[in-house]
Design a protein around this motif. Structure first.
Motif, mmCIF file in Angstrom:
data_model
loop_
_atom_site.group_PDB
_atom_site.id
_atom_site.type_symbol
_atom_site.label_atom_id
_atom_site.label_comp_id
_atom_site.label_asym_id
_atom_site.label_seq_id
_atom_site.Cartn_x
_atom_site.Cartn_y
_atom_site.Cartn_z
ATOM 1 N N ASP A 151 41.428 43.495 43.432
ATOM 2 C CA ASP A 151 40.130 44.134 43.203
ATOM 3 C C ASP A 151 40.208 45.642 43.449
ATOM 4 O OD1 ASP A 151 37.889 43.079 42.109
ATOM 5 O OD2 ASP A 151 36.972 42.428 43.986
ATOM 6 N N PHE A 152 41.353 46.238 43.189
ATOM 7 C CA PHE A 152 41.580 47.662 43.425
ATOM 8 C C PHE A 152 40.567 48.529 42.679
ATOM 9 C CE2 PHE A 152 43.750 51.650 42.204
ATOM 10 C CZ PHE A 152 43.963 52.179 43.463
ATOM 11 N N ILE A 153 40.389 48.275 41.400
ATOM 12 C CA ILE A 153 39.492 49.109 40.582
ATOM 13 C C ILE A 153 38.045 48.941 41.035
ATOM 14 C CG2 ILE A 153 38.608 49.485 38.249
ATOM 15 C CD1 ILE A 153 41.445 48.724 37.285
ATOM 16 N N HIS A 154 37.639 47.707 41.282
ATOM 17 C CA HIS A 154 36.275 47.461 41.763
ATOM 18 C C HIS A 154 36.072 48.143 43.115
ATOM 19 C CE1 HIS A 154 33.038 44.854 43.544
ATOM 20 N NE2 HIS A 154 32.482 45.257 42.423
ATOM 21 N N GLY A 155 37.087 48.090 43.970
ATOM 22 C CA GLY A 155 37.012 48.754 45.276
ATOM 23 C C GLY A 155 36.815 50.254 45.142
ATOM 24 N N ILE A 156 37.547 50.866 44.224
ATOM 25 C CA ILE A 156 37.405 52.309 44.002
ATOM 26 C C ILE A 156 35.991 52.635 43.521
ATOM 27 C CG2 ILE A 156 38.100 54.181 42.450
ATOM 28 C CD1 ILE A 156 40.944 53.313 42.796
ATOM 29 N N GLU A 157 35.474 51.833 42.607
ATOM 30 C CA GLU A 157 34.115 52.072 42.096
ATOM 31 C C GLU A 157 33.085 52.014 43.223
ATOM 32 O OE1 GLU A 157 33.810 49.009 39.175
ATOM 33 O OE2 GLU A 157 34.821 50.192 37.621
ATOM 34 N N ILE A 158 33.188 50.988 44.056
ATOM 35 C CA ILE A 158 32.253 50.841 45.176
ATOM 36 C C ILE A 158 32.432 52.006 46.153
ATOM 37 C CG2 ILE A 158 31.641 49.401 47.178
ATOM 38 C CD1 ILE A 158 30.756 48.216 44.511
ATOM 39 N N GLY A 159 33.668 52.342 46.465
ATOM 40 C CA GLY A 159 33.955 53.425 47.412
ATOM 41 C C GLY A 159 33.445 54.774 46.935
ATOM 42 N N PRO A 207 41.723 39.377 46.075
ATOM 43 C CA PRO A 207 41.936 38.907 44.702
ATOM 44 C C PRO A 207 40.860 39.438 43.755
ATOM 45 C CG PRO A 207 42.065 37.083 46.255
ATOM 46 C CD PRO A 207 41.567 38.285 47.015
ATOM 47 N N ASN A 208 41.239 39.651 42.512
ATOM 48 C CA ASN A 208 40.333 40.181 41.503
ATOM 49 C C ASN A 208 39.108 39.284 41.364
ATOM 50 O OD1 ASN A 208 39.059 41.092 39.153
ATOM 51 N ND2 ASN A 208 40.984 41.704 38.222
ATOM 52 N N SER A 209 37.935 39.844 41.600
ATOM 53 C CA SER A 209 36.691 39.060 41.554
ATOM 54 C C SER A 209 36.392 38.551 40.147
ATOM 55 C CB SER A 209 35.526 39.896 42.081
ATOM 56 O OG SER A 209 35.391 41.087 41.341
ATOM 57 N N GLN A 210 36.928 39.196 39.110
ATOM 58 C CA GLN A 210 36.693 38.737 37.743
ATOM 59 C C GLN A 210 37.530 37.499 37.410
ATOM 60 O OE1 GLN A 210 37.549 42.394 35.659
ATOM 61 N NE2 GLN A 210 35.359 42.813 35.435
ATOM 62 N N LEU A 211 38.515 37.190 38.256
ATOM 63 C CA LEU A 211 39.382 36.048 37.997
ATOM 64 C C LEU A 211 39.062 34.849 38.883
ATOM 65 C CD1 LEU A 211 42.796 37.922 37.606
ATOM 66 C CD2 LEU A 211 41.113 37.356 35.846
ATOM 67 N N LYS A 212 37.951 34.914 39.615
ATOM 68 C CA LYS A 212 37.593 33.818 40.526
ATOM 69 C C LYS A 212 37.440 32.486 39.817
ATOM 70 C CE LYS A 212 35.539 36.189 44.386
ATOM 71 N NZ LYS A 212 34.384 36.447 45.194
ATOM 72 N N GLU A 213 36.883 32.490 38.619
ATOM 73 C CA GLU A 213 36.664 31.236 37.904
ATOM 74 C C GLU A 213 37.984 30.566 37.514
ATOM 75 O OE1 GLU A 213 35.596 31.432 33.484
ATOM 76 O OE2 GLU A 213 34.889 33.362 34.238
ATOM 77 N N PHE A 214 39.087 31.308 37.509
ATOM 78 C CA PHE A 214 40.385 30.758 37.138
ATOM 79 C C PHE A 214 41.226 30.361 38.348
ATOM 80 C CE2 PHE A 214 39.269 34.091 34.003
ATOM 81 C CZ PHE A 214 39.013 33.262 32.918
ATOM 82 N N GLN A 215 40.784 30.713 39.533
ATOM 83 C CA GLN A 215 41.582 30.531 40.744
ATOM 84 C C GLN A 215 42.004 29.070 40.962
ATOM 85 O OE1 GLN A 215 39.690 32.040 44.247
ATOM 86 N NE2 GLN A 215 41.499 31.722 45.523
ATOM 87 N N HIS A 216 41.089 28.146 40.816
ATOM 88 C CA HIS A 216 41.411 26.735 41.038
ATOM 89 C C HIS A 216 42.445 26.245 40.021
ATOM 90 C CE1 HIS A 216 40.917 22.623 42.352
ATOM 91 N NE2 HIS A 216 40.678 22.262 41.101
ATOM 92 N N ALA A 217 42.254 26.584 38.745
ATOM 93 C CA ALA A 217 43.186 26.154 37.692
ATOM 94 C C ALA A 217 44.578 26.725 37.922
ATOM 95 C CB ALA A 217 42.659 26.565 36.324
#
Length: 170
Positions: free
Chosen positions: A55-63, A116-126
């Motif tokens: 979540d590097f990019i999302h972290g930068i945006e929030i920061g 972990p990338n928050s956009q990939l959470k739906e794929f984590q289990h698979a």
């Protein structure tokens, strides 16, 4: 403008076949990203980079936002209550906002590399069950062609949508 397609594939062998077909369809390997569970050997498949896995990019945006707002607030306080009677101008607010945004982006980006990338959470289990996540960045006008090609040759490939925008640099 590119869009990111998400596919779940049942095995590394199937992922390798899809990558070969994408390369033949003139999709450059720098636009193909494969993610699998830890310890699974992907061979020569193009692995997802740290920027795509975390979540590097999302972290930068929030920061940037939080740090900039905090900097503006600190600048306003410094102007309203100047230390030692020093006359501070509007440049103080700007300097504090800029410093806050830079520090906030840096700290949040570092924290984001461990999340972990928050956009990939739906794929984590698979992915944890052994499936292979393939992310393909395709030009907007080739989305349907690429999707149909993969579905026609690999009916077991499970399409999970299209991301409307992808970052320009990862």
């Amino acid at each position: 403008m590119r869009r990111r397609l998400y596919f779940l594939l049942p095995s590394v062998a199937r992922a390798r076949q899809v990558v070969d077909e994408l390369l033949l369809a003139r999709i450059d390997d720098r636009h193909i990203h494969v993610l699998a569970k830890d310890g699974l050997s992907l061979g020569d498949l193009p692995r997802a980079s740290l920027l795509q896995r975390s979540d590097f990019i999302h972290g930068i945006e929030i920061g940037l936002g939080v740090g900039g707002a905090t900097g503006v607030l600190a600048g306003l306080i410094a102007v309203a209550f100047p230390p030692g009677g020093i006359a501070l101008g509007g440049w103080t607010i700007l300097a504090c906002a800029l410093a806050g945004a830079i520090i906030g982006a840096w700290v949040s980006g570092m924290i984001g590399t461990d999340v972990p990338n928050s956009q990939l959470k739906e794929f984590q289990h698979a992915v944890e069950q052994g499936q292979i996540l393939m992310m393909i960045d395709v030009p907007k006008d080739r989305i349907e062609t690429v999707t149909n090609m993969i579905k026609r040759h690999h009916p077991e490939a499970d399409m999970h949508g299209i991301e409307p925008t992808i970052p320009a640099f990862p």
